[in-house]
Design a protein around this motif. Structure first.
Motif, PDB file in Angstrom:
ATOM      1  N   GLY A   1       0.803  -1.208   0.000  1.00  0.00           N
ATOM      2  CA  GLY A   1       0.000   0.000   0.000  1.00  0.00           C
ATOM      3  C   GLY A   1       0.836   1.259   0.000  1.00  0.00           C
ATOM      4  N   GLY A   2       0.142   2.368  -0.020  1.00  0.00           N
ATOM      5  CA  GLY A   2       0.824   3.642  -0.198  1.00  0.00           C
ATOM      6  C   GLY A   2       1.513   4.190   1.030  1.00  0.00           C
TER       7      GLY A   2
ATOM      8  N   GLU B   1       5.192   3.260   0.941  1.00  0.00           N
ATOM      9  CA  GLU B   1       5.782   3.940  -0.209  1.00  0.00           C
ATOM     10  C   GLU B   1       6.023   5.419   0.089  1.00  0.00           C
ATOM     11  OE1 GLU B   1       4.600   4.974  -4.868  1.00  0.00           O
ATOM     12  OE2 GLU B   1       3.515   3.433  -3.745  1.00  0.00           O
ATOM     13  N   ALA B   2       5.101   6.052   0.806  1.00  0.00           N
ATOM     14  CA  ALA B   2       5.206   7.484   1.064  1.00  0.00           C
ATOM     15  C   ALA B   2       6.117   7.820   2.238  1.00  0.00           C
ATOM     16  CB  ALA B   2       3.821   8.060   1.331  1.00  0.00           C
TER      17      ALA B   2
END
Length: 368
Positions: free
Chosen positions: A325-326, A329-330
């Motif tokens: 999920g993001g 990543e972020a």
């Protein structure tokens, strides 16, 4: 997932990443050179700055906030060689540098000894410049030193009229604090020893440990009820850190505005689905260490603390980043080293993680 961004004195410039990406396509380095862009807002019209100015004035300071154009910018390579040192306002728009690792910093002033009316602001980073690429750094302008001021009750002045108070910090220096003084005395973060001096004889009264950006007001009065002959009252209403004069309300983690701090976590072990706030201070956490400088090796987690420049493991909490999920990543520091020292809110569960209370099952985040 919620992502909120705002402009504030911390100088978080969201457009910097976009500008850097565009710059890669139009800037070509010679040989193995890369590019370094440095940005920092010099707009002091934000509410945080008005609050800070008024706070400093009300506590004996000048209330003057330094202009970022007058900050001292330093860029040096890993051998310690200075690439640039001068006013931030006179820096080039972009640095073309041989590929490598560089230390960059901005400081509002030199600070080599304790002094009155001397809050020091700035930030420092370690960055990796790759051949043919542009990296952007958005400096976080936080207060780096600490302050202490005294209010002397008439009973104390009368009882100890033959001497005076001196403040001392090991390996940094000393500063007299006369009874008529009311300004904030600034020191490096750490232990400050309060000394009573009479007839050239020094007696240590007590000490206080101050964190970065902490400003402490202490009331001193004479007392017949204590063995020391004096009493100390810490004015918590004036115990200020960079973000808040005093944190109001009862924190329960039910919403970002009531987020738990790292210091709160031991009391909330086992709590689920609560908000926690902190500054991202590093990664690659173990039971005894936190890596506070890039490069970072692990994407699975990061470390937060209640202050932006903390390195002691016991003052940090590890935050596990979901494997998919993001969020990972972020937030992970391997891919996002510029997230270092930014303010982070996460919603998750409080559990033991690397030997200390930490956060797992992160479902939502807010990054400033």
């Amino acid at each position: 997932m919620i992502v909120r961004r705002r402009m504030c004195f911390w100088c978080l410039i969201a457009l910097g990443a976009i500008a850097s990406a565009v710059a890669v396509s139009c800037e070509r380095g010679s040989g193995g050179n890369g590019f370094l862009r440095l940005s920092m807002s010099d707009d002091y019209d934000y509410p945080e700055m008005s609050r800070l100015s008024e706070y400093l004035k009300s506590n004996g300071g000048s209330g003057i906030i330094p202009d970022t154009n007058d900050f001292i910018l330093t860029v040096s390579d890993q051998s310690g060689k200075t690439v640039y040192k001068g006013l931030y306002s006179e820096k080039p728009g972009v640095f073309e540098l041989p590929a490598g690792v560089y230390d960059v910093s901005v400081l509002s002033s030199e600070f080599s000894a304790p002094a009155y009316d001397a809050p020091r602001f700035g930030d420092s980073r370690t960055v990796i410049v790759n051949p043919g690429e542009t990296i952007g750094v958005a400096f976080l302008c936080t207060q780096l030193n600490s302050g202490i001021r005294f209010i002397f009750d008439n009973s104390f002045i009368s009882e100890y009229s033959s001497g005076y108070i001196m403040l001392s910090q090991k390996e940094f220096g000393s500063l007299e604090y006369p009874y008529a003084e009311h300004r904030i005395a600034y020191f490096n973060p750490g232990e400050i020893i309060v000394i009573y001096v009479e007839n050239f004889q020094e007696s240590a009264l007590f000490s206080r440990y101050l964190d970065p950006a902490e400003i402490l007001t202490v009331n001193l009065s004479a007392s017949q009820d204590t063995p020391e002959g004096f009493s100390i009252t810490v004015d918590t209403a004036r115990n200020w850190t960079w973000e808040d004069y005093v944190t109001g309300g009862d924190r329960d983690g039910s919403m970002p505005e009531l987020a738990l701090t790292v210091a709160d976590l031991p009391s909330y072990a086992g709590a689920e689905d609560v908000w926690v706030e902190g500054y991202i201070v590093g990664g690659d956490v173990t039971t005894s260490k936190v890596n506070t400088k890039p490069p970072f090796a692990k994407e699975s987690h990061l470390a937060i603390a209640d202050y932006a420049f903390v390195s002691e493991r016991e003052q940090c909490a590890a935050v596990e980043l979901p494997s998919s999920g993001g969020i990972r990543e972020a937030l992970n520091l391997v891919s996002n080293p510029d997230n270092l020292h930014r303010k982070l809110f996460v919603r998750g569960d409080i559990v033991n993680y690397f030997g200390y209370p930490g956060v797992k099952q992160v479902k939502e985040y807010i990054l400033y």
